[in-house]
Design a protein around this motif. Sequence first.
Motif, PDB file in Angstrom:
ATOM      1  N   ALA A 147      -7.710 -67.212 -39.807  1.00 17.07           N
ATOM      2  CA  ALA A 147      -7.628 -67.827 -38.474  1.00 17.07           C
ATOM      3  C   ALA A 147      -6.175 -67.958 -38.019  1.00 17.07           C
ATOM      4  N   VAL A 148      -5.279 -68.308 -38.928  1.00 17.17           N
ATOM      5  CA  VAL A 148      -3.861 -68.409 -38.574  1.00 17.17           C
ATOM      6  C   VAL A 148      -3.306 -67.035 -38.195  1.00 17.17           C
ATOM      7  N   GLY A 149      -3.667 -66.022 -38.959  1.00 13.96           N
ATOM      8  CA  GLY A 149      -3.207 -64.675 -38.632  1.00 13.96           C
ATOM      9  C   GLY A 149      -3.731 -64.194 -37.290  1.00 13.96           C
ATOM     10  N   ARG A 150      -4.972 -64.505 -36.982  1.00 10.38           N
ATOM     11  CA  ARG A 150      -5.529 -64.096 -35.689  1.00 10.38           C
ATOM     12  C   ARG A 150      -4.804 -64.811 -34.543  1.00 10.38           C
ATOM     13  N   ALA A 151      -4.522 -66.104 -34.708  1.00 12.20           N
ATOM     14  CA  ALA A 151      -3.800 -66.834 -33.665  1.00 12.20           C
ATOM     15  C   ALA A 151      -2.396 -66.280 -33.468  1.00 12.20           C
ATOM     16  N   ALA A 152      -1.713 -65.963 -34.572  1.00  9.53           N
ATOM     17  CA  ALA A 152      -0.365 -65.400 -34.465  1.00  9.53           C
ATOM     18  C   ALA A 152      -0.398 -64.016 -33.824  1.00  9.53           C
ATOM     19  N   ASN A 153      -1.389 -63.197 -34.171  1.00  7.49           N
ATOM     20  CA  ASN A 153      -1.489 -61.868 -33.588  1.00  7.49           C
ATOM     21  C   ASN A 153      -1.742 -61.947 -32.079  1.00  7.49           C
ATOM     22  N   ASP A 154      -2.628 -62.842 -31.661  1.00  6.42           N
ATOM     23  CA  ASP A 154      -2.874 -63.016 -30.223  1.00  6.42           C
ATOM     24  C   ASP A 154      -1.624 -63.509 -29.500  1.00  6.42           C
ATOM     25  N   PHE A 155      -0.835 -64.344 -30.169  1.00 11.41           N
ATOM     26  CA  PHE A 155       0.380 -64.855 -29.555  1.00 11.41           C
ATOM     27  C   PHE A 155       1.385 -63.738 -29.308  1.00 11.41           C
TER      28      PHE A 155
END
Length: 209
Positions: A147-155
């Motif tokens: 979930a953290v990686g997905r949020a960072a990628n979207d950012f």
Amino acid sequence: MKDDPARDPRPSRSAEVPEHPRAMRDLGSIQSLLEAVLGLNEGVHRLMFDVALLVALINAIPTGPWIFEAQVASSLVANGLMILGIGSRWGFPRGHGPLAGVMLVFGLVGALAILLAVFVATYSIGLYVPLFLSWARSAAAFAFTLAVGRAANDFFLSARRVNPRRLRSAMRRWERARRERDESAPDAGSATPAPASASTPTSPGSAPS
């Protein structure tokens, strides 16, 4: 004298859609660029999965004196390095805007919620299947890291400006990795040639059939 048969006044299909060499070259460049972006995104997701698996293995170690604290610290460091790795693959773009920052905060809060939800669900199953008790923290850490990686990628994908030098470097790394993967494939000899690299958009490309 017989009348000529009626002719269709509409132009032929070949006349409606003429083939322009420059348009074909532009289409090939766009296709190469899109494939490069999708390849970078695939590499980011692979990085996220690898780090999540590493964090899950770290949290699978039985706890003891100072072991739990070391596991938490190692997991946070791994997540931080993963975020830096994602930004490096995209060339650390800038100009995200306030909405992207708000969505990043929501994504991190959602990651904490996912961690708690997965831990509670796995622990509840472990009350009936004891084997799941030892997997509760690992499953929660795995889901949290994804979930953290997905949020960072979207950012990083919500940026408006890119650094051309860093982006070219990232695409060259992707092209080199793709070439090595194609050469190591068992059917590399019979594979069709890949389109031109996105780092050389001026080279002519071929339109997809």
